[in-house]
Scaffold this motif. Structure first.
Motif, PDB file in Angstrom:
ATOM      1  N   ALA A   1       0.827  -1.207   0.000  1.00  0.00           N
ATOM      2  CA  ALA A   1       0.000   0.000   0.000  1.00  0.00           C
ATOM      3  C   ALA A   1       0.860   1.256   0.000  1.00  0.00           C
ATOM      4  O   ALA A   1       0.591   2.216  -0.750  1.00  0.00           O
ATOM      5  CB  ALA A   1      -0.923  -0.005   1.210  1.00  0.00           C
ATOM      6  N   TYR A   2       1.899   1.271   0.826  1.00  0.00           N
ATOM      7  CA  TYR A   2       2.778   2.440   0.865  1.00  0.00           C
ATOM      8  C   TYR A   2       3.527   2.601  -0.454  1.00  0.00           C
ATOM      9  O   TYR A   2       3.781   3.735  -0.911  1.00  0.00           O
ATOM     10  CB  TYR A   2       3.754   2.326   2.037  1.00  0.00           C
ATOM     11  CG  TYR A   2       3.196   2.876   3.326  1.00  0.00           C
ATOM     12  CD1 TYR A   2       3.511   4.172   3.740  1.00  0.00           C
ATOM     13  CD2 TYR A   2       2.359   2.121   4.126  1.00  0.00           C
ATOM     14  CE1 TYR A   2       2.992   4.698   4.917  1.00  0.00           C
ATOM     15  CE2 TYR A   2       1.826   2.628   5.309  1.00  0.00           C
ATOM     16  CZ  TYR A   2       2.146   3.917   5.696  1.00  0.00           C
ATOM     17  OH  TYR A   2       1.627   4.434   6.857  1.00  0.00           O
TER      18      TYR A   2
ATOM     19  N   SER B   1      -1.962  -2.723  -7.036  1.00  0.00           N
ATOM     20  CA  SER B   1      -3.382  -2.852  -6.701  1.00  0.00           C
ATOM     21  C   SER B   1      -3.838  -4.294  -6.894  1.00  0.00           C
ATOM     22  O   SER B   1      -4.604  -4.836  -6.078  1.00  0.00           O
ATOM     23  CB  SER B   1      -4.217  -1.920  -7.585  1.00  0.00           C
ATOM     24  OG  SER B   1      -3.862  -0.565  -7.370  1.00  0.00           O
ATOM     25  N   GLN B   2      -3.353  -4.928  -7.947  1.00  0.00           N
ATOM     26  CA  GLN B   2      -3.712  -6.325  -8.197  1.00  0.00           C
ATOM     27  C   GLN B   2      -3.109  -7.250  -7.142  1.00  0.00           C
ATOM     28  O   GLN B   2      -3.686  -8.276  -6.794  1.00  0.00           O
ATOM     29  CB  GLN B   2      -3.233  -6.756  -9.589  1.00  0.00           C
ATOM     30  CG  GLN B   2      -3.939  -6.057 -10.746  1.00  0.00           C
ATOM     31  CD  GLN B   2      -5.295  -6.693 -11.052  1.00  0.00           C
ATOM     32  OE1 GLN B   2      -5.965  -7.232 -10.179  1.00  0.00           O
ATOM     33  NE2 GLN B   2      -5.708  -6.614 -12.312  1.00  0.00           N
TER      34      GLN B   2
ATOM     35  N   LEU C   1      -6.753   0.172 -15.171  1.00  0.00           N
ATOM     36  CA  LEU C   1      -7.076   1.305 -14.298  1.00  0.00           C
ATOM     37  C   LEU C   1      -8.458   1.868 -14.605  1.00  0.00           C
ATOM     38  O   LEU C   1      -9.151   2.373 -13.712  1.00  0.00           O
ATOM     39  CB  LEU C   1      -6.013   2.407 -14.446  1.00  0.00           C
ATOM     40  CG  LEU C   1      -4.693   2.188 -13.692  1.00  0.00           C
ATOM     41  CD1 LEU C   1      -3.711   3.309 -13.998  1.00  0.00           C
ATOM     42  CD2 LEU C   1      -4.938   2.084 -12.186  1.00  0.00           C
ATOM     43  N   THR C   2      -8.854   1.744 -15.839  1.00  0.00           N
ATOM     44  CA  THR C   2     -10.170   2.269 -16.224  1.00  0.00           C
ATOM     45  C   THR C   2     -11.310   1.394 -15.704  1.00  0.00           C
ATOM     46  O   THR C   2     -12.361   1.902 -15.282  1.00  0.00           O
ATOM     47  CB  THR C   2     -10.261   2.368 -17.758  1.00  0.00           C
ATOM     48  OG1 THR C   2      -9.188   3.177 -18.236  1.00  0.00           O
ATOM     49  CG2 THR C   2     -11.592   2.979 -18.190  1.00  0.00           C
ATOM     50  N   THR C   3     -11.102   0.085 -15.695  1.00  0.00           N
ATOM     51  CA  THR C   3     -12.180  -0.846 -15.301  1.00  0.00           C
ATOM     52  C   THR C   3     -12.044  -1.383 -13.875  1.00  0.00           C
ATOM     53  O   THR C   3     -12.945  -2.059 -13.389  1.00  0.00           O
ATOM     54  CB  THR C   3     -12.199  -2.045 -16.257  1.00  0.00           C
ATOM     55  OG1 THR C   3     -10.954  -2.776 -16.154  1.00  0.00           O
ATOM     56  CG2 THR C   3     -12.380  -1.583 -17.696  1.00  0.00           C
TER      57      THR C   3
ATOM     58  N   VAL D   1     -11.119  -3.386   3.220  1.00  0.00           N
ATOM     59  CA  VAL D   1     -11.360  -3.431   1.767  1.00  0.00           C
ATOM     60  C   VAL D   1     -12.234  -2.250   1.333  1.00  0.00           C
ATOM     61  O   VAL D   1     -12.014  -1.650   0.273  1.00  0.00           O
ATOM     62  CB  VAL D   1     -11.988  -4.769   1.362  1.00  0.00           C
ATOM     63  CG1 VAL D   1     -12.296  -4.792  -0.141  1.00  0.00           C
ATOM     64  CG2 VAL D   1     -11.065  -5.931   1.712  1.00  0.00           C
ATOM     65  N   GLU D   2     -13.196  -1.928   2.143  1.00  0.00           N
ATOM     66  CA  GLU D   2     -14.098  -0.823   1.780  1.00  0.00           C
ATOM     67  C   GLU D   2     -13.355   0.514   1.759  1.00  0.00           C
ATOM     68  O   GLU D   2     -13.580   1.344   0.859  1.00  0.00           O
ATOM     69  CB  GLU D   2     -15.268  -0.777   2.770  1.00  0.00           C
ATOM     70  CG  GLU D   2     -16.245  -1.954   2.585  1.00  0.00           C
ATOM     71  CD  GLU D   2     -17.132  -2.188   3.793  1.00  0.00           C
ATOM     72  OE1 GLU D   2     -17.023  -1.408   4.763  1.00  0.00           O
ATOM     73  OE2 GLU D   2     -17.933  -3.143   3.762  1.00  0.00           O
ATOM     74  N   THR D   3     -12.481   0.759   2.726  1.00  0.00           N
ATOM     75  CA  THR D   3     -11.699   2.003   2.716  1.00  0.00           C
ATOM     76  C   THR D   3     -10.672   1.987   1.581  1.00  0.00           C
ATOM     77  O   THR D   3     -10.338   3.048   1.021  1.00  0.00           O
ATOM     78  CB  THR D   3     -10.989   2.214   4.061  1.00  0.00           C
ATOM     79  OG1 THR D   3     -10.228   1.041   4.398  1.00  0.00           O
ATOM     80  CG2 THR D   3     -11.981   2.486   5.176  1.00  0.00           C
ATOM     81  N   TYR D   4     -10.199   0.799   1.237  1.00  0.00           N
ATOM     82  CA  TYR D   4      -9.300   0.663   0.087  1.00  0.00           C
ATOM     83  C   TYR D   4     -10.008   1.068  -1.204  1.00  0.00           C
ATOM     84  O   TYR D   4      -9.426   1.745  -2.066  1.00  0.00           O
ATOM     85  CB  TYR D   4      -8.819  -0.789   0.001  1.00  0.00           C
ATOM     86  CG  TYR D   4      -8.159  -1.171  -1.305  1.00  0.00           C
ATOM     87  CD1 TYR D   4      -6.865  -0.744  -1.598  1.00  0.00           C
ATOM     88  CD2 TYR D   4      -8.822  -1.963  -2.243  1.00  0.00           C
ATOM     89  CE1 TYR D   4      -6.245  -1.105  -2.799  1.00  0.00           C
ATOM     90  CE2 TYR D   4      -8.217  -2.328  -3.435  1.00  0.00           C
ATOM     91  CZ  TYR D   4      -6.934  -1.900  -3.706  1.00  0.00           C
ATOM     92  OH  TYR D   4      -6.328  -2.247  -4.890  1.00  0.00           O
TER      93      TYR D   4
END
Length: 522
Positions: A336-337, A364-365, A375-377, A422-425
């Motif tokens: 994340a960092y 991210s993956q 990144l778009t989807t 996950v929701e805040t992510y």
């Protein structure tokens, strides 16, 4: 006088008298008296067998043929087995304490130190990029709050890296591969600090942004190509070492449990045989001493088995239920960092924007993997797969570190904390698209301010909320890891003395119970 032909009346010699005539050897070599005796006993070759038979007979007379001999033999067997069981439990208990000391004081700390090093390296690089982004032109047009926070976080990360490197250097002693890795990390980090220091110095001069960017590129390339991979190698290496020790300890505990049960059953069988013999020989139903010894032995075996099984259960809880999640979440935080740093690099270095955008998607993956997403989807795919999970917790259409955590939900409150993470992510991910959209619209200053701002609703504020949620679920697992290690140690220190004391009591009670019976034969 009458004479009888062919007879002679001579006086018979007295018993023991020797004949004056020499002994005559019978013709044909007939055996004399000694040879006849040897022939009757089977010859010299049979003497060892006769001696063995005689020895066994003597042993039988001494240790089994009489009632006192049998009682002494059964008493000796009881004491030997009880002593062997006490010794086995003592060794098993000491080994278990050694395992807990290794787990709590060595294996877990060096794994988390490697993960912390990975995180701190990425954080330091992100803060260096933030300093360059927020400083303006040699301080002119500086974003004060983002700049001051970045400087503070940069210093904290540098101190953390120094601490982690020292911890890992100590942990690596004896392992040539890890020693070399830590040594290389230390040298590369010194070079990295020099490059960052030069970049910040150049950025302090009017018009020095371009020179600072050249030095920063070298620094961040060194970080991504050497420092971060080495740190992650240490995470994997230390985690594998911990896992190997865990597997070995569990296997040893299983073997020890089998041995304790086998010895305990054998000891109880001997005590049962002794009780039966006393009742049969002396006409008494039960011997109080032997009965009490049997009860003590049974309790000792149960306590010993409980000690080993609870140690195995606590060890599994510490490693599989808690620490596996700690490792996954620590990796997630480091990634994340790194992803957050990619956003700052993306804004700082226009020449590498495609590279940093691709790197952000890759990370991210690694956190929440959605097959085929761009990144778009990505945001749409994330929302769809997460909605499927919320409808059915067994419907996990994503991969990555968050999936690893959700596959290992064990403790109260853990699932809710993981879901909040996950929701805040997801909120943070939507902020990233906004930053890119502002930049594409030519609003670079607004993109920088939104990316680096700490006001509610900005990207950094949402990143902080995501990290707080991640810390919460990590803390739940860390707390249970600590609780499992404490319970494991307590089980050993609490049960082992009782089991040993009961076995000593069993030996003493057996001897006291037999004493009156043996006294009857004196």
């Amino acid at each position: 006088m009458t004479i009888t032909a062919g007879t002679s009346h001579r006086p018979q010699p007295e018993a023991g008298a020797q004949s004056s005539q020499p002994a005559i050897t019978p013709p044909g070599g007939s055996p004399g008296p000694q040879r006849q005796e040897a022939s009757r006993t089977g010859g010299p070759g049979h003497r060892p067998a006769q001696q063995t038979v005689a020895a066994w007979a003597a042993l039988r007379r001494r240790y089994w043929a009489t009632v006192p001999a049998r009682l002494r033999l059964l008493r000796a067997a009881t004491i030997v087995l009880a002593a062997a069981l006490a010794l086995l439990l003592t060794l098993a208990g000491l080994a278990a304490l050694g395992t807990w000391n290794s787990v709590a004081d060595r294996d877990a700390p060096r794994t988390t130190s490697a993960a912390d090093l990975d995180l701190a390296l990425n954080d330091m690089d992100a803060q260096a990029a933030n300093i360059l982004l927020s400083n303006g032109d040699a301080g002119k047009g500086r974003l004060q709050t983002p700049y001051q926070k970045a400087v503070g976080f940069y210093g904290d990360a540098r101190k953390e890296i120094g601490h982690d490197l020292r911890t890992l250097a100590v942990a690596a002693q004896g392992d040539k591969t890890d020693e070399k890795t830590v040594e290389s990390l230390t040298d590369d980090f010194a070079e990295y600090q020099e490059l960052i220091g030069r970049a910040l110095e150049n950025d302090g001069h009017h018009g020095g942004k371009a020179s600072a960017l050249v030095d920063y590129r070298k620094a961040t390339d060194l970080l991504q190509q050497q420092l971060v991979p080495a740190a992650r190698t240490l995470v994997s290496s230390n985690d594998k070492a911990f896992d190997a020790e865990y597997s070995s300890a569990r296997s040893t505990l299983s073997s020890q449990l089998t041995a304790v049960v086998a010895l305990g059953v054998l000891l109880l069988a001997v005590l049962g045989a002794l009780q039966w013999y006393l009742a049969r020989r002396f006409g008494r139903n039960l011997n109080p001493g032997v009965l009490a010894a049997t009860v003590c032995t049974l309790l000792a075996v149960l306590l010993g088995a409980q000690l080993l099984t609870s140690t195995a259960d606590d060890l599994r809880g510490a490693r599989r239920d808690a620490f596996d999640s700690v490792v996954a979440l620590s990796r997630a935080q480091a990634i994340a960092y790194d992803a957050n740093a990619d956003e700052s690099r993306y804004l700082l270095d226009p020449g590498r924007r495609d590279q940093y955008a691709a790197s952000f998607l890759t990370k991210s993956q690694e956190l929440y993997g959605v097959k085929g997403a761009t990144l778009t989807t990505y945001d749409t795919e994330l929302a769809t797969t997460w909605q499927a999970y919320e409808s059915d917790h067994h419907d996990l259409r994503f991969t990555g570190e968050f999936r690893r955590e959700l596959d290992n939900i064990t403790f109260a409150g853990e699932r809710a904390a993981a879901e909040t993470t996950v929701e805040t992510y997801a909120v943070y991910q939507r902020d990233d698209r906004k930053i890119r959209a502002l930049l594409a619209a030519g609003k670079e200053d607004q993109a920088v301010e939104f990316c680096m701002g700490w006001e509610p609703g900005t990207s950094n504020a949402h990143f902080g909320a995501w990290m707080a949620a991640l810390d919460k679920v990590t803390d739940i697992n860390r707390a249970h890891f600590t609780a499992s290690t404490d319970e494991g140690r307590s089980a050993v220190t609490g049960l082992l003395p009782w089991a040993g004391g009961l076995l000593l009591a069993a030996m003493a009670l057996t001897a006291l119970g037999l004493r009156p019976r043996l006294a009857e034969f004196r």
